[in-house]
Design an enzyme around this catalytic site. Sequence first.
Site, PDB file in Angstrom:
ATOM      1  N   LYS A   1       6.569   6.600   2.435  1.00 17.32           N
ATOM      2  CA  LYS A   1       6.087   7.560   3.432  1.00 17.32           C
ATOM      3  C   LYS A   1       6.816   8.909   3.321  1.00 17.32           C
ATOM      4  CE  LYS A   1       3.478   4.516   5.807  1.00 17.32           C
ATOM      5  NZ  LYS A   1       3.644   3.275   5.049  1.00 17.32           N
TER       6      LYS A   1
HETATM    7  C1  LIG Z   1       2.722   2.285   4.799  1.00 16.30           C
HETATM    8  C2  LIG Z   1       3.110   1.305   3.778  1.00 16.30           C
HETATM    9  C3  LIG Z   1       2.154   0.655   3.000  1.00 16.30           C
HETATM   10  C4  LIG Z   1       0.672   0.870   3.187  1.00 16.30           C
HETATM   11  O1  LIG Z   1       0.265   2.174   2.816  1.00 16.30           O
HETATM   12  P1  LIG Z   1      -1.159   2.727   3.284  1.00 16.30           P
HETATM   13  O2  LIG Z   1      -1.172   4.148   2.865  1.00 16.30           O
HETATM   14  O3  LIG Z   1      -1.168   2.577   4.774  1.00 16.30           O
HETATM   15  O4  LIG Z   1      -2.190   1.893   2.627  1.00 16.30           O
HETATM   16  C5  LIG Z   1       2.591  -0.213   2.014  1.00 16.30           C
HETATM   17  N1  LIG Z   1       3.900  -0.471   1.839  1.00 16.30           N
HETATM   18  C6  LIG Z   1       4.864   0.132   2.584  1.00 16.30           C
HETATM   19  C7  LIG Z   1       6.291  -0.207   2.348  1.00 16.30           C
HETATM   20  C8  LIG Z   1       4.496   1.044   3.568  1.00 16.30           C
HETATM   21  O5  LIG Z   1       5.438   1.648   4.297  1.00 16.30           O
END
Ligand SMILES: *Cc1c(COP(=O)(O)O)cnc(C)c1O
Length: 500
Positions: free
Chosen positions: A113
Amino acid sequence: MKYESSRGKHHSITAAEAIKMGISPDGGLFVPESIPRLDENQMNAMVSGSYQEKAFYIIRQFLSDFSDDEIKSCINGAYNQDSFDNERIAPLVKLDTGVYIQELWHGPTAAFKDMALQMLPQLLTISAHKTGEKAEIVILVATSGDTGKAALEGFKDVEGTKIIVFYPDEGVSEIQKRQMLTQEGNNVYVAAVSGNFDDAQNGVKRIFSNEEFAARLLQNEQKLSSANSINWGRLLPQIVYYVAAYLELKAARILGEAEPINIVVPTGNFGNILAAYYASRMGVPIKRLICASNANNILTDFVRSGIYDRQRKFEKTISPSMDILISSNLERLLFEVTGHDARRVAAWMEDLKDRGRYEVDTATCDAVQDIFWADFCSDEETIATIRDIWRERSYLLDTHTAVAVNVYHKYRSATGDKTISIIASTASPFKFASSVAQAILEPEEIRGKDEFELLNLLAQYTGVAIPAGLKELDRREIRHHSVCSQQGMEEMVMSFLQLG
Ligand SMILES: *Cc1c(COP(=O)(O)O)cnc(C)c1O
């Protein structure tokens, strides 16, 4: 480059307006009216550049209302040595012949993120300035764990903004929770909501669609905006690393001229994999986008059948950031594969709201299957994958990345396809230490230990360094104590903003 809503009521929106608004007033998501395509020459021009230079080249295609200096300041503010512990930013690691892991978690919160949320605050404040915004921007976030912390880190002490994060009481790990509760900054607010992620997300959506509430905020010279992946400013920086990964393999001559790749993504809200889809539309030759889910396998069913049915049990898994039954960004994909047919998209979303399901037509389903392949894996398989990869390759996977690795192996068995593949690694293994420890250590070694002890044990045992943001987390001061129900979220926002 202008943007339009996937529900059709808003067109010719500038990037700055789209980013500032986050979500379109008609409930739709903003999508570029057309997707810039990079030809072979442009791709080659980027090959030898740094990550930051590649980012500049790609991002400026989408932000025609931003100056080059503004774009550079966003990029340099996001991807620098203070916030990232790897100068390659999103390094590729070879896992096996033709299989690469792209580590997207070298930012301050140890999850992917950060790749977007280190940049969004800059994009947003410039957008607000450009659109003559006088109000203070209040970022409202529902988090399945990783977004909340990454948004808090991105927005802390950013002038002209406040950030409020709601996390589901029963949906985040101890480490994730502690990361948020110890957050510093003068403009940050955190509250636990009773329920799961969808409860928290629905509560936030309700606040966003409450016009009376918006009017009240405006009197206080404040405006809501979103840092969830429905904001275009979240998706855009994510396109960069897929293009960069492709170019890196090309530069190393691992890939031949126009040789395609597969990209495997552990998916929740469909944001990360959608960025890979946009990379393919920009000209990265992608054979398959492999959508990996955990037991909440609603996307697997959708890709296989064209039916999206959220009337199912919500499963709590050891990959909690993917415990999602409403993948918001799928709406953007549907808008793209139908050639921007807002009427059809709006009808499906209406069905989802009213009946909890929708079914797309055969042509749309075929268009999705043209590029996507999907499968899922259980918690037991996730644990076994972490153990196997550690034993065979001495590489430590987190639970989310392990889902992707497992599904990639299923894909290989089902299709025999040996196309060079990149697996998106979305979190540091230390972020989900107790599950990872359970996978590679003996039961007697972990018995009775809390998540923080396991984190240290894992580092000792594997010799892998703990990311700075996770070190000594249990010794930091807890600064946030608020708790509310889904119904109480609005009131909580009012009290944070002292509007009571
Ligand atoms: C948010 C997240 C995901 C999923 O990503 P999306 O963009 O919501 O599909 C997968 N793995 C981790 C560790 C995340 O923080």
